[in-house]
Design a protein around this motif. Structure first.
Motif, PDB file in Angstrom:
ATOM      1  N   SER A  43       0.901  -1.334   0.241  1.00 37.34           N
ATOM      2  CA  SER A  43      -0.035  -0.016   0.229  1.00 37.34           C
ATOM      3  C   SER A  43       0.808   1.208   0.213  1.00 37.34           C
ATOM      4  CB  SER A  43      -0.864   0.047   1.354  1.00 37.34           C
ATOM      5  OG  SER A  43      -1.966  -1.021   1.182  1.00 37.34           O
ATOM      6  N   GLY A  44       0.552   2.377   0.050  1.00 34.29           N
ATOM      7  CA  GLY A  44       0.941   3.717   0.045  1.00 34.29           C
ATOM      8  C   GLY A  44       0.561   4.132   1.468  1.00 34.29           C
ATOM      9  N   GLY A  45       0.409   5.431   1.614  1.00 32.60           N
ATOM     10  CA  GLY A  45      -0.009   6.117   2.900  1.00 32.60           C
ATOM     11  C   GLY A  45       1.197   6.005   3.839  1.00 32.60           C
ATOM     12  N   SER A  46       0.936   5.529   5.004  1.00 27.63           N
ATOM     13  CA  SER A  46       2.049   5.664   5.933  1.00 27.63           C
ATOM     14  C   SER A  46       2.901   4.346   5.947  1.00 27.63           C
ATOM     15  CB  SER A  46       1.387   5.714   7.467  1.00 27.63           C
ATOM     16  OG  SER A  46       0.501   4.607   7.674  1.00 27.63           O
ATOM     17  N   ASP A  77      -3.023  -0.779  -4.133  1.00 33.67           N
ATOM     18  CA  ASP A  77      -3.677   0.299  -4.734  1.00 33.67           C
ATOM     19  C   ASP A  77      -2.736   1.283  -5.397  1.00 33.67           C
ATOM     20  OD1 ASP A  77      -2.979   1.336  -2.293  1.00 33.67           O
ATOM     21  OD2 ASP A  77      -4.941   3.054  -2.567  1.00 33.67           O
ATOM     22  N   ASN A  89       1.652   6.217  -5.232  1.00 29.97           N
ATOM     23  CA  ASN A  89       2.309   5.346  -4.187  1.00 29.97           C
ATOM     24  C   ASN A  89       3.665   4.709  -4.766  1.00 29.97           C
ATOM     25  OD1 ASN A  89      -0.123   5.619  -2.613  1.00 29.97           O
ATOM     26  ND2 ASN A  89      -1.205   3.812  -3.451  1.00 29.97           N
ATOM     27  N   GLY A 154      -2.117  -0.842   4.546  1.00 29.42           N
ATOM     28  CA  GLY A 154      -2.569   0.229   5.822  1.00 29.42           C
ATOM     29  C   GLY A 154      -3.953   0.321   5.843  1.00 29.42           C
ATOM     30  N   CYS A 155      -4.404   1.153   6.696  1.00 30.50           N
ATOM     31  CA  CYS A 155      -5.723   1.228   7.557  1.00 30.50           C
ATOM     32  C   CYS A 155      -5.811   2.892   7.633  1.00 30.50           C
ATOM     33  CB  CYS A 155      -5.805   0.456   8.703  1.00 30.50           C
ATOM     34  SG  CYS A 155      -7.378   0.918   9.698  1.00 30.50           S
ATOM     35  N   GLY A 156      -6.744   3.212   6.838  1.00 35.19           N
ATOM     36  CA  GLY A 156      -7.051   4.760   7.009  1.00 35.19           C
ATOM     37  C   GLY A 156      -7.903   5.039   8.054  1.00 35.19           C
ATOM     38  N   PRO A 157      -8.114   6.225   8.490  1.00 32.58           N
ATOM     39  CA  PRO A 157      -8.847   6.458   9.685  1.00 32.58           C
ATOM     40  C   PRO A 157     -10.112   6.503   9.684  1.00 32.58           C
ATOM     41  CG  PRO A 157      -7.726   8.550   8.778  1.00 32.58           C
ATOM     42  CD  PRO A 157      -7.397   7.410   7.869  1.00 32.58           C
ATOM     43  N   CYS A 162      -6.354  -0.609   0.952  1.00 30.64           N
ATOM     44  CA  CYS A 162      -6.259  -0.392  -0.500  1.00 30.64           C
ATOM     45  C   CYS A 162      -6.975   0.856  -0.875  1.00 30.64           C
ATOM     46  CB  CYS A 162      -6.732  -1.679  -1.297  1.00 30.64           C
ATOM     47  SG  CYS A 162      -6.029  -3.330  -0.800  1.00 30.64           S
ATOM     48  N   SER A 163      -7.849   0.784  -2.037  1.00 36.59           N
ATOM     49  CA  SER A 163      -8.674   1.865  -2.419  1.00 36.59           C
ATOM     50  C   SER A 163      -9.943   1.420  -2.283  1.00 36.59           C
ATOM     51  CB  SER A 163      -8.175   2.658  -3.488  1.00 36.59           C
ATOM     52  OG  SER A 163      -7.146   3.393  -3.460  1.00 36.59           O
ATOM     53  N   LYS A 186     -11.261  10.248  -0.507  1.00 35.39           N
ATOM     54  CA  LYS A 186      -9.758  10.782  -0.116  1.00 35.39           C
ATOM     55  C   LYS A 186      -9.097  11.201  -1.522  1.00 35.39           C
ATOM     56  CE  LYS A 186      -5.529   9.320   2.100  1.00 35.39           C
ATOM     57  NZ  LYS A 186      -4.784   8.311   2.639  1.00 35.39           N
ATOM     58  N   LYS A 214      -5.440   6.568  14.838  1.00 36.07           N
ATOM     59  CA  LYS A 214      -6.248   5.199  14.379  1.00 36.07           C
ATOM     60  C   LYS A 214      -7.120   4.695  15.403  1.00 36.07           C
ATOM     61  CE  LYS A 214      -4.400   5.500  10.198  1.00 36.07           C
ATOM     62  NZ  LYS A 214      -3.155   4.975   9.539  1.00 36.07           N
TER      63      LYS A 214
HETATM   64  O1  LIG Z   1      -4.767   6.618   0.329  1.00 39.27           O
HETATM   65  C1  LIG Z   1      -4.373   5.624   0.917  1.00 39.27           C
HETATM   66  O2  LIG Z   1      -4.635   5.461   2.279  1.00 39.27           O
HETATM   67  C2  LIG Z   1      -4.398   4.436   2.718  1.00 39.27           C
HETATM   68  C3  LIG Z   1      -4.377   4.502   4.345  1.00 39.27           C
HETATM   69  O3  LIG Z   1      -2.963   5.244   4.515  1.00 39.27           O
HETATM   70  P1  LIG Z   1      -2.528   5.745   5.791  1.00 39.27           P
HETATM   71  O4  LIG Z   1      -1.530   7.057   5.602  1.00 39.27           O
HETATM   72  O5  LIG Z   1      -3.755   6.076   6.920  1.00 39.27           O
HETATM   73  O6  LIG Z   1      -1.777   4.691   6.569  1.00 39.27           O
HETATM   74  C4  LIG Z   1      -3.267   3.578   2.106  1.00 39.27           C
HETATM   75  O7  LIG Z   1      -3.211   2.400   2.975  1.00 39.27           O
HETATM   76  C5  LIG Z   1      -3.475   3.405   0.745  1.00 39.27           C
HETATM   77  O8  LIG Z   1      -2.590   2.738   0.104  1.00 39.27           O
HETATM   78  C6  LIG Z   1      -3.691   4.681   0.197  1.00 39.27           C
HETATM   79  O9  LIG Z   1      -3.671   4.840  -1.338  1.00 39.27           O
END
Ligand SMILES: O=C1O[C@H](COP(=O)(O)O)[C@@H](O)[C@H](O)[C@H]1O
Length: 262
Positions: A43-46, A77, A89, A154-157, A162-163, A186, A214
């Protein structure tokens, strides 16, 4: 499917990182034993930053070695932007991790990026990325669904992963491996993502979630579920799914933590 998702909690990221490394290497060895390569989607994000903290330190033994030349990297994603765009990403993974690999050492066997010639057409972008998967997986694993050795998510808030966003129709996708999304809540809005059946079909799935931001969503995922995408992955994978979190991310969460072991 058996058991329940494993929740491993650590005081802070510097304690989490070595455990994550051991887990990833364990999955790497299983993948190489199975088919000679390690097929992993990230994933991307953090996540890439934590992944770098886990994987960049030099190996302390043969068994602790990240065998980059066996890694085939995909994206769980991706955003429909050029590969050098700040929202990409791929660009993020390069900046945080891949560009920091020693230049004279082994490099990943393959990094499967999106086809940027079709960025304006999310469906075509998804179809082409799916074809990329078909080429890599056909004849090796199931062709009904690809079987990744590991997904690093990752897990968004809001509970997305993924997306795959909460309540989005994409969660009902049953046949595509990769799906387009034009209205991501997002930014950026246009993206492609692995679908839920592909995610839950992986050999192993690891989530990384850190920070107090989170904790509310972690409580909802682990105590109520509420159809949140991360909860759907937990339900679909059972004990093939493991969460690597810091204590701040699970403050107040009653779901039992396990001591980390392989
Ligand atoms: O938009 C996205 O967000 C998720 C979660 O990102 P995070 O910064 O809260 O860890 C991420 O897993 C996903 O790959 C990304 O496209």
């Amino acid at each position: 499917m058996g058991g329940q998702a494993n929740l491993y909690s650590f005081p802070a990221v510097d304690a989490l990182a070595p455990a994550l490394r051991a887990y990833v290497i364990h999955c790497q060895e299983a993948g190489i034993a199975r088919h000679g390569v390690f097929k992993v989607a990230v994933s991307g994000g953090s996540l890439p930053k934590t992944l770098a903290q886990a994987l960049l330190p030099p190996a302390t033994s043969e068994a602790d070695t990240v065998r980059w030349d066996k890694w085939e990297i995909f994206f769980a994603d991706e955003r429909a932007v050029p590969l050098d765009h700040p929202d990409s990403n791929y660009a993020l993974l390069r900046k945080e991790l891949l560009d920091k690999l020693p230049a004279d050492g082994p490099q990943p066997a393959a990094v499967h990026t999106i086809d940027v010639s079709v960025l304006d057409d999310a469906q075509e972008l998804a179809d082409r990325y799916e074809q990329e998967l078909v080429k890599s997986f056909a004849g090796r694993d199931s062709v009904r669904l690809p079987i990744f050795d590991l997904l690093l998510l990752g897990c968004g808030p809001d509970g997305h992963t993924c997306s795959l966003f909460p309540g989005h129709e994409i969660l009902r996708e049953t046949s595509a491996w990769v799906a387009p999304i034009e209205d991501s809540p997002k930014p950026p809005p246009r993206r492609v993502t692995l679908t839920l059946p592909v995610v839950t079909h992986a050999v192993k799935v690891a989530f990384v979630a850190t920070g107090g931001g989170k904790k509310d969503v972690m409580k909802e995922i682990f105590e109520e579920g509420n159809g949140l995408p991360c909860a759907l992955v937990n339900e679909g994978c059972g004990d093939r799914c493991s969460w690597f979190v810091d204590n701040a991310a699970v403050e107040g969460v009653t779901y039992p933590r396990r001591p980390f072991s392989l």
